[in-house]
Structure formats: structure tokens, C-alpha cells
Design an enzyme around this catalytic site. Sequence first.
Site, short mmCIF file in Angstrom:
data_model
loop_
_atom_site.label_atom_id
_atom_site.label_comp_id
_atom_site.label_asym_id
_atom_site.label_seq_id
_atom_site.Cartn_x
_atom_site.Cartn_y
_atom_site.Cartn_z
N THR A 132 -25.42 -56.10 7.54
CA THR A 132 -24.12 -56.42 8.42
C THR A 132 -24.79 -58.02 8.98
O THR A 132 -25.42 -58.91 8.25
CB THR A 132 -25.21 -55.77 9.85
OG1 THR A 132 -24.43 -56.28 10.37
CG2 THR A 132 -26.62 -55.92 9.77
N ASP A 133 -23.24 -58.02 9.60
CA ASP A 133 -23.46 -59.99 9.72
C ASP A 133 -24.52 -59.87 10.64
O ASP A 133 -25.07 -61.59 10.93
CB ASP A 133 -21.98 -59.99 10.04
CG ASP A 133 -21.44 -58.61 11.62
OD1 ASP A 133 -21.93 -58.08 12.10
OD2 ASP A 133 -20.31 -59.46 11.64
N GLU A 134 -24.75 -59.14 11.56
CA GLU A 134 -26.05 -59.58 12.61
C GLU A 134 -26.97 -59.93 12.09
O GLU A 134 -27.66 -60.07 13.00
CB GLU A 134 -26.65 -57.88 13.10
CG GLU A 134 -25.38 -57.40 13.80
CD GLU A 134 -25.18 -56.80 15.22
OE1 GLU A 134 -25.63 -55.95 15.49
OE2 GLU A 134 -23.70 -55.49 15.19
N TYR A 158 -31.61 -53.13 16.08
CA TYR A 158 -31.57 -53.03 15.03
C TYR A 158 -31.37 -53.65 13.49
O TYR A 158 -31.34 -53.46 12.46
CB TYR A 158 -30.19 -52.22 15.33
CG TYR A 158 -28.91 -52.47 14.46
CD1 TYR A 158 -28.65 -51.08 13.09
CD2 TYR A 158 -27.70 -52.87 13.91
CE1 TYR A 158 -28.29 -51.18 12.15
CE2 TYR A 158 -27.15 -53.22 13.65
CZ TYR A 158 -26.86 -52.49 11.86
OH TYR A 158 -25.98 -52.08 11.36
N LYS A 162 -32.43 -54.04 9.83
CA LYS A 162 -31.71 -53.91 8.96
C LYS A 162 -32.12 -55.17 8.12
O LYS A 162 -31.77 -55.40 7.28
CB LYS A 162 -29.95 -53.68 8.88
CG LYS A 162 -29.39 -53.34 9.71
CD LYS A 162 -29.49 -52.21 9.29
CE LYS A 162 -28.23 -52.06 7.88
NZ LYS A 162 -28.19 -51.52 6.21
P1 NAD Z 1 -23.37 -44.41 11.32
O1 NAD Z 1 -23.98 -44.52 12.37
O2 NAD Z 1 -21.69 -43.94 11.65
O3 NAD Z 1 -23.71 -43.37 9.85
C1 NAD Z 1 -24.97 -43.58 9.80
C2 NAD Z 1 -25.11 -42.41 8.49
O4 NAD Z 1 -26.64 -42.35 7.37
C3 NAD Z 1 -24.77 -40.98 9.29
O5 NAD Z 1 -23.94 -39.77 8.77
C4 NAD Z 1 -26.43 -40.07 9.55
O6 NAD Z 1 -26.46 -39.00 9.44
C5 NAD Z 1 -27.19 -40.69 8.21
N1 NAD Z 1 -28.25 -41.03 8.19
C6 NAD Z 1 -28.98 -41.57 9.07
N2 NAD Z 1 -30.72 -41.18 8.74
C7 NAD Z 1 -30.23 -41.21 8.57
C8 NAD Z 1 -31.85 -41.04 6.74
N3 NAD Z 1 -33.13 -41.11 7.02
N4 NAD Z 1 -31.16 -40.60 5.78
C9 NAD Z 1 -30.29 -39.70 5.22
N5 NAD Z 1 -29.31 -40.11 6.07
C10 NAD Z 1 -29.33 -40.65 7.16
O7 NAD Z 1 -23.18 -45.36 10.77
P2 NAD Z 1 -21.87 -46.56 9.32
O8 NAD Z 1 -21.20 -48.16 10.76
O9 NAD Z 1 -21.00 -45.11 8.89
O10 NAD Z 1 -22.72 -47.74 8.55
C11 NAD Z 1 -22.99 -47.44 7.32
C12 NAD Z 1 -24.09 -48.79 7.02
O11 NAD Z 1 -22.86 -49.52 6.86
C13 NAD Z 1 -25.30 -48.35 7.91
O12 NAD Z 1 -25.92 -49.52 7.28
C14 NAD Z 1 -24.50 -49.85 9.08
O13 NAD Z 1 -25.70 -51.14 9.22
C15 NAD Z 1 -23.76 -50.52 8.12
N6 NAD Z 1 -23.02 -51.35 8.96
C16 NAD Z 1 -22.13 -50.99 9.61
C17 NAD Z 1 -20.91 -51.88 10.24
C18 NAD Z 1 -20.12 -51.42 11.35
O14 NAD Z 1 -19.40 -51.98 11.90
N7 NAD Z 1 -20.65 -49.73 11.86
C19 NAD Z 1 -20.68 -53.15 10.13
C20 NAD Z 1 -21.43 -53.70 9.35
C21 NAD Z 1 -22.94 -52.99 8.63
O1 TDX Z 2 -19.28 -50.24 26.31
C1 TDX Z 2 -19.91 -51.29 25.54
N1 TDX Z 2 -18.93 -52.17 26.04
C2 TDX Z 2 -19.38 -53.74 25.44
O2 TDX Z 2 -19.00 -54.30 26.12
C3 TDX Z 2 -19.60 -50.92 23.97
C4 TDX Z 2 -20.22 -49.99 23.52
C5 TDX Z 2 -19.94 -52.51 23.55
N2 TDX Z 2 -19.90 -53.57 24.31
C6 TDX Z 2 -20.04 -54.64 23.51
C7 TDX Z 2 -20.73 -55.24 22.96
C8 TDX Z 2 -20.27 -56.06 21.36
O3 TDX Z 2 -20.56 -57.24 22.11
O4 TDX Z 2 -18.84 -54.78 22.24
C9 TDX Z 2 -19.16 -55.76 21.48
C10 TDX Z 2 -18.74 -54.03 20.08
O5 TDX Z 2 -20.27 -53.26 20.96
P1 TDX Z 2 -20.51 -52.14 19.40
O6 TDX Z 2 -19.35 -52.19 19.55
O7 TDX Z 2 -21.79 -51.21 20.55
O8 TDX Z 2 -21.01 -53.14 18.12
P2 TDX Z 2 -21.96 -54.31 17.60
O9 TDX Z 2 -23.55 -54.34 18.70
O10 TDX Z 2 -21.24 -55.89 17.79
O11 TDX Z 2 -22.32 -54.34 16.42
C11 TDX Z 2 -21.80 -52.98 15.69
O12 TDX Z 2 -21.14 -54.48 14.16
C12 TDX Z 2 -21.87 -54.69 13.44
C13 TDX Z 2 -21.86 -51.86 15.07
O13 TDX Z 2 -22.43 -51.08 16.04
C14 TDX Z 2 -23.29 -52.04 13.38
O14 TDX Z 2 -23.60 -51.38 13.69
C15 TDX Z 2 -22.31 -53.31 13.01
O15 TDX Z 2 -23.62 -53.84 11.76
#
Ligand code: NAD
Ligand code: TDX
Length: 351
Positions: A132-134, A158, A162
Site C-alpha cells: 500500500t501507499d500508506e 495497519y 504492511k
Molecule cells: P480485504 O480485507 O477485502 O481482503 C483480505 C482477504 O484476505 C480476505 O478475503 C480475508 O479473508 C483474507 N485473509 C485475511 N487474513 C488471512 C489469513 N491469515 N490467511 C488467509 N487469508 C486471509 O482486502 P483488500 O482491500 O482486498 O486488500 C488486499 C491487499 O491489498 C491487502 O494486502 C492490502 O493491504 C492491499 N491494498 C489494499 C488497498 C485498498 O485500497 N483496499 C490499497 C493498497 C493495497
Molecule cells: O466513515 C468514514 N469516514 C471518513 O471520513 C470512513 C470509513 C473513512 N473516512 C475517511 C478516512 C480516510 O481519509 O476516508 C478516507 C478513506 O478511508 P478508508 O476507506 O478507511 O481507507 P484508508 O484509511 O485511506 O485506507 C485504504 O487505502 C489504502 C485501505 O483501507 C487500505 O487497505 C489501503 O492500503
Amino acid sequence: MILVTGGAGFIGSNFILDWLANETAPVLNLDKLTYAGNPGNLTAVEKDARYRFVHGDINDRALVEQLLREHHPSAIVHFAAESHVDRSIHGPGEFVQTNVVGTFNLLEATRAWLGTVSAEEKSRFRFLHVSTDEVYGSLSADSPPATEIFPYVPSSPYSASKAASDHLVRAYCCTYQFPSLITNCSNNYGPRQFPEKLIPLITLNALNMKALPIYGDGLNIRDWLYVGDHCSALRAVLARGRIGETYNVGGNSEKTNLEVVKTLCNIVDELRPAASPRASLLNFVKDRPGHDRRYALDAGKLARELGWEPQEKFESGLRKTVSWYLDNPQWVEEVVSGGYRNWLDTNYAAR
Ligand code: NAD
Ligand code: TDX
């Protein structure tokens, strides 16, 4: 075949659907099915002979070793993680266990297995770690977008977990010539995202005329990427990325949370007209502790080296996403279970 971890989650399931539509290699999906994992995301490929699901934990070393021995994957695409910042604030333990220890376990099992295969098989194998970019922390308003050589300054449990996993993957590559690649991606949005994250949460609340919670002043900035673009970037990195390299995957689409929420309100108003505009539901609530002000990614390396650029525009991607949630009420019904309602109480009741 390729082994995907966490393939029942949001990005993993989109990736598997995209992979099976564009590539020939079969997919083995190892997922623990936490609250975020939903086999219903993959019903479209359930009967595809190239798809197989294994219910299990990446922390289960014996299981991972057995899968590697039996299936000899040509790649592991590692998505499995605890992924929600707010949940990491309420309970960081699971984040360390899955994101750090789980990744370590996967690395160890894979390293041991690679020691048993031929040099030719090893030379073809890739371990793609999805991050992630975080990890680059909060950027100031005047900072250029983060490149791959920016320092790691994570601010939530989180992002710290990561970051730790990224460091382990990189260290394995340097120390053991482990054939890994890392991608750091910005905020994804699109179909099948669990409605704890901003975009699906606001979409569903707006549809149901419920309050739209905005943390703090709503001026925090995120860079948004349509999930389909992330999937094509991952396929490009897997096919042509250089071992040991990190690639940023960004959307060139920085928006304040207020901009995102107001755009969503307009789309929902248009697709499901209501007596009063959804923007009247905006509700400023207590800020997230350690709330990063701005994320922004420079994805120039991916464009220069592998020719990848995002294709989806933010407005059209958001429209597609809202339409998907409107067209899939049963998916929403199944996901919005008792567990989800408990989370809403935990996170929002005292805000
Ligand atoms: P998500 O939470 O939707 O899905 C995570 C999946 O991992 C789920 O299906 C869960 O059951 C599985 N999981 C969790 N713990 C596990 C374990 N111990 N063993 C096997 N499976 C397990 O997450 P996402 O949003 O699809 O993100 C996927 C990946 O991409 C993550 O590594 C996250 O850090 C990264 N990522 C997400 C975002 C975003 O915006 N969502 C952005 C950048 C990077
Ligand atoms: O109810 C809300 N109100 C609000 O203002 C929620 C849920 C979020 N927010 C804000 C917090 C953040 O600034 O919106 C922005 C986005 O929040 P999230 O959707 O929780 O995402 P973020 O915290 O940015 O992290 C996400 O992007 C990077 C994903 O959850 C991560 O998995 C990924 O790595």
C-alpha cells in the site's frame, strides 16, 4: 498455475476474475474467510475447472507447504491481510499476526520449497507482494507524490504492519535471492469492496438515506485507483517486472474526502432520486486518531518500465461502482450481516 492468497477479499477476487478472463494459467485461492472474505465474490468462476478454493490460513505452515509441494505454482500473488485502518486502531493484534507473521510464514514456506525444485523452475517463479501507499506516511500539501525511494513512515498499526511485511519481503530477496517483487498501491475502489471502507459505506448509507460520516474536516486527500486498473498493473508486474524491484501503482486522482462524498451523493441522487439531496446527510464526526492527511503516488516507474497507466477516469469509475452496488442487492444483503452491524456500533457510536 498461480497461488493467490486472500483471493476472496475485495482486490483478490477482482484479480482472480480478471486473471481467468485474460490468462490461461489456473488459480488456487488460499483464503481464511475472515469477515472480509466472501466466497460469493467468486460465484462466476465456481464452475471454472481452472479455479480452486482452499479454506485456510497463511499462518498454517504445514498447509502452505503441502499446497506448494502438490501444485508447484509459477507465482504467488499475496493479497491476504487485515486491511482496514479503523479496525487496526481498535484491535492491532490481528494485523501483526496476519500481515507480519503470516507474510513471514509464507516467505519461509516458499523459501524452503524453492530449495527443493529445479533451478529452471526456481528461475521462472515469482512472489508478488501486494502492498500500500500508506507505508510512505502522510505527505505535506506541497510534497511531490511519493516515488519508490521515499522513506517509510507508517502512522497506523495497519500501515506499520504492511511496512514490516514489505521489509521482510525485500530482505528475503537481498539475503536469499528470493524472487520477489513488491507493489505499493493507492486507495482502490470498485465492485465487491466491503462496506467498511469510505466509498461503499457512503454509497450504501446514501442509498438508505442514512447519515454520511466524515472524519475531521473532510479535507484529507487520497489518491483513488479503480480496482480493474490495479489488476492489470499486477499482471504487468508479474509478467515483466524486475525481481527485487518495487513498483508504485497510482491513479493520478487525488481527491479530498469531501469531494469524493459529494460526487457520490450526486451520482446516487441521479440514479435513485430522493425527496431531499443526499448531500444534506453529510455528518462531520470525530477524527480518526493518527489520520494521515495526504497520500499521493508517483507511478512513473511502472509507466516507463512496463508501459502501464490507469485507464479508468475517477468519475466514470465511481459511476460504475455505484451501479454495481445498485445491481447487486443480494450481495449487499449477505454482507451486511450481524457482524457488520456490530462493527458500525464499535466505530461510529461514540463519534
Ligand atoms: P480485504 O480485507 O477485502 O481482503 C483480505 C482477504 O484476505 C480476505 O478475503 C480475508 O479473508 C483474507 N485473509 C485475511 N487474513 C488471512 C489469513 N491469515 N490467511 C488467509 N487469508 C486471509 O482486502 P483488500 O482491500 O482486498 O486488500 C488486499 C491487499 O491489498 C491487502 O494486502 C492490502 O493491504 C492491499 N491494498 C489494499 C488497498 C485498498 O485500497 N483496499 C490499497 C493498497 C493495497
Ligand atoms: O466513515 C468514514 N469516514 C471518513 O471520513 C470512513 C470509513 C473513512 N473516512 C475517511 C478516512 C480516510 O481519509 O476516508 C478516507 C478513506 O478511508 P478508508 O476507506 O478507511 O481507507 P484508508 O484509511 O485511506 O485506507 C485504504 O487505502 C489504502 C485501505 O483501507 C487500505 O487497505 C489501503 O492500503
